[in-house]
Design an enzyme around this catalytic site. Sequence first.
Site, short mmCIF file in Angstrom:
data_model
loop_
_atom_site.label_atom_id
_atom_site.label_comp_id
_atom_site.label_asym_id
_atom_site.label_seq_id
_atom_site.Cartn_x
_atom_site.Cartn_y
_atom_site.Cartn_z
N TYR A 105 0.82 -1.21 0.00
CA TYR A 105 0.00 0.00 0.00
C TYR A 105 0.86 1.27 0.00
O TYR A 105 0.31 2.37 -0.08
CB TYR A 105 -0.94 0.01 1.20
CG TYR A 105 -2.12 -0.91 1.04
CD1 TYR A 105 -3.40 -0.42 0.84
CD2 TYR A 105 -1.95 -2.29 1.07
CE1 TYR A 105 -4.48 -1.28 0.68
CE2 TYR A 105 -3.02 -3.15 0.91
CZ TYR A 105 -4.28 -2.65 0.72
OH TYR A 105 -5.34 -3.49 0.55
N LYS A 162 3.57 -13.61 6.42
CA LYS A 162 3.91 -14.65 5.44
C LYS A 162 5.43 -14.79 5.38
O LYS A 162 6.03 -14.90 4.33
CB LYS A 162 3.33 -14.27 4.08
CG LYS A 162 3.32 -15.39 3.05
CD LYS A 162 2.46 -16.58 3.44
CE LYS A 162 2.49 -17.64 2.35
NZ LYS A 162 1.89 -18.91 2.80
N ASP A 171 -1.93 -17.34 5.70
CA ASP A 171 -2.94 -18.20 5.08
C ASP A 171 -3.53 -19.17 6.10
O ASP A 171 -4.73 -19.46 6.08
CB ASP A 171 -2.38 -18.93 3.87
CG ASP A 171 -1.07 -19.65 4.15
OD1 ASP A 171 -0.27 -19.12 4.92
OD2 ASP A 171 -0.85 -20.74 3.58
N ASP A 183 -5.77 -6.12 5.67
CA ASP A 183 -6.93 -5.87 4.83
C ASP A 183 -7.74 -7.15 4.66
O ASP A 183 -8.96 -7.17 4.84
CB ASP A 183 -6.45 -5.34 3.47
CG ASP A 183 -7.49 -4.47 2.77
OD1 ASP A 183 -8.60 -4.31 3.31
OD2 ASP A 183 -7.18 -3.94 1.70
#
Length: 419
Positions: free
Chosen positions: A158, A228, A282, A306
């Site tokens: 972002y 991640k 995930d 988000d």
Amino acid sequence: MSYEKVDVPEEGEPITVADDGDELDVPENPIIPIIYGDGIGQDVGPAAQTVLDAAAEATGRDISWMRLYAGESAREKYDENLPDDTVDAIREFRVAIKGPLTTPVGAGFRSLNVALRKKLDLYANMRPTFHLDGVPSPMKNPEAMDMVNFRENTEDVYAGIEWEAGSDEVQEVKEFVEEQMGFDSTIHDGPVGIGVKPITEFGTKRLVRKAIDYALENDRDSVTLVHKGNIMKFTEGAFRDWGYEVAEEEYGDEVITEDTLWEENDGDAPEDVVVVNDRIADNMLQQIMTRTEQYDVLAMPNLNGDYLSDAAGAQIGGLGIAPGANIGDGRMLAEPVHGSAPKYAGQDKVNPSALILSGRIMLEYLGWTDAADLLRDAIEETISAGEVTYDIERQIDGGEKLATSEFAERVAERIRDKA
């Protein structure tokens, strides 16, 4: 400070901040800027004011509203999307609330919402997710959801550092990556868009501090770093490592890491201690459904935040009731998670709960917890009674369909009755 096209209320006093830059001095009649926003903002903005005024008055206080403009309303008044008046007023008066904004094509901003966060250095996007009785949910036990997401607001993808396919710049970046950095098989031939994903120690640590401070101040049990890092080792992996550094180096006995918890306490957390752990993003997306009650406060980079906050919002009935706020040092801007839904604009139809509940976060930030509690109880009782807007009425039996303004007035009436 003087403003070009904005009037400062004659009644009311500004919120100030202590020398440390974070502790607010809030008068009983603060001046609070409000941006109605685009699309349905013209409906939900006044509705939120009705309820917030009732909550303030019920606890012996008063809000002096200062109307500001961004997006469509700013284009009409200033011929620009984000005038200096708006940014300067929020900077001066410190605490504000806004409805949804839409960034028009070719507006000079990737996102007006992101632009406001960056200009005001509102680096923590806070999104509490909890179920209200009476709201239909796809989950069997939606009441298990009671999480607070802290999403970093200024970095990650972002940050907007990217180059368009076919441009001279993207070719230069591609050649640099392949030839200078040695990643000669990383990028396929043909048109390519390239972006850079910055995650800094500074940005990470101040976000994680906000999350841990919130957990300690609100008797929350854990803070989970969502990343991640198994794949992106030097960005999201670094986020995890810097997050643990904050916990271990700055909080002493107030926190304990999950590894230490099992090594030294056989998994039993001491009282009044926050457990800091981490999860792969995930995996976390499915754990918020399968092990909802095990998670409390989440801290994560921008993109993960988000996704996770929207997925959590779905579990409690959707974004129509999902609140949020952007927080910096001694400054905050409350805003709902949902968009502007222009096809419903001006119809006095949509659910204003998300903006109202964003206002509840604002009340808590002001230290007005009694007013915030009154607001939450009143909105939950109104929905539980089946007095709801069309989006909920169509999913329940025997509900009473209310207009946006009618729903807000019912909530305000219940607040007044409790005063």
